[in-house]
Design a protein around this motif. Sequence first.
Motif, mmCIF file in Angstrom:
data_model
loop_
_atom_site.group_PDB
_atom_site.id
_atom_site.type_symbol
_atom_site.label_atom_id
_atom_site.label_comp_id
_atom_site.label_asym_id
_atom_site.label_seq_id
_atom_site.Cartn_x
_atom_site.Cartn_y
_atom_site.Cartn_z
ATOM 1 N N LYS A 1 -102.970 35.381 -53.317
ATOM 2 C CA LYS A 1 -101.720 35.533 -52.585
ATOM 3 C C LYS A 1 -101.932 36.353 -51.314
ATOM 4 O O LYS A 1 -101.311 36.100 -50.293
ATOM 5 N N LYS A 2 -102.858 37.327 -51.377
ATOM 6 C CA LYS A 2 -103.137 38.144 -50.207
ATOM 7 C C LYS A 2 -103.723 37.297 -49.082
ATOM 8 O O LYS A 2 -103.344 37.447 -47.924
ATOM 9 N N LEU B 1 -101.062 33.066 -43.198
ATOM 10 C CA LEU B 1 -99.750 32.730 -42.647
ATOM 11 C C LEU B 1 -99.454 33.576 -41.413
ATOM 12 O O LEU B 1 -98.971 33.053 -40.398
ATOM 13 N N ARG B 2 -99.777 34.858 -41.474
ATOM 14 C CA ARG B 2 -99.584 35.713 -40.300
ATOM 15 C C ARG B 2 -100.490 35.276 -39.152
ATOM 16 O O ARG B 2 -100.072 35.294 -37.992
ATOM 17 N N ILE B 3 -101.712 34.883 -39.456
ATOM 18 C CA ILE B 3 -102.623 34.406 -38.418
ATOM 19 C C ILE B 3 -102.078 33.128 -37.786
ATOM 20 O O ILE B 3 -102.062 32.987 -36.563
ATOM 21 N N TRP B 4 -101.608 32.197 -38.617
ATOM 22 C CA TRP B 4 -101.092 30.927 -38.100
ATOM 23 C C TRP B 4 -99.850 31.150 -37.237
ATOM 24 O O TRP B 4 -99.735 30.568 -36.157
ATOM 25 N N LEU B 5 -98.947 31.991 -37.692
ATOM 26 C CA LEU B 5 -97.757 32.291 -36.890
ATOM 27 C C LEU B 5 -98.135 33.040 -35.614
ATOM 28 O O LEU B 5 -97.531 32.823 -34.556
ATOM 29 N N GLY B 6 -99.130 33.907 -35.695
ATOM 30 C CA GLY B 6 -99.609 34.603 -34.508
ATOM 31 C C GLY B 6 -100.209 33.658 -33.490
ATOM 32 O O GLY B 6 -99.988 33.805 -32.283
ATOM 33 N N ILE B 7 -100.981 32.687 -33.970
ATOM 34 C CA ILE B 7 -101.558 31.678 -33.076
ATOM 35 C C ILE B 7 -100.444 30.908 -32.386
ATOM 36 O O ILE B 7 -100.469 30.715 -31.164
ATOM 37 N N PHE B 8 -99.465 30.472 -33.154
ATOM 38 C CA PHE B 8 -98.371 29.687 -32.594
ATOM 39 C C PHE B 8 -97.593 30.487 -31.558
ATOM 40 O O PHE B 8 -97.365 30.027 -30.436
#
Length: 139
Positions: free
Chosen positions: A5-6, A12-19
């Motif tokens: 889960k970690k 998810l934070r990396i993907w949203l940060g990229i976007f």
Amino acid sequence: MEFKKKEWSVLLRIWLGIFCSSLLCNWGILWLITQNTTKSPHDDTWKGILFVWNTFGVLLLSIGSSTLFLNCLKMVRDNKLCSFLSFFLVPVLMVLWEIGVGRTSRERSISEIAVLCPIIAPFILCLSIAYLLFRYRKV
């Protein structure tokens, strides 16, 4: 197959940060490009259309980079090549498909490719930074 889960929340934070960072860079570049244009009666309309298409392009590239979630699997995360490919393979293939590798010069001009650079370059840069941060993070 282990699922952590970690790792999911980090990815998810990396993907949203990229976007988000790519979208902000693209909007900034587009704003700078459109500042030196001559004023016309339909100025706001075509600028709005450019911003919408720019956002759509970043969204498509971000959806293509969602394969980075394969790094939730331990076997992908531990293998450097698989981890690299999970970040870059689909976005790079999407870019190559759009540029039209193998087309003749009559079918795709340099000016058409130059239109895509303000979308592609910041996205690939943000993706590269995110990959490096992911690979060399201290967990």
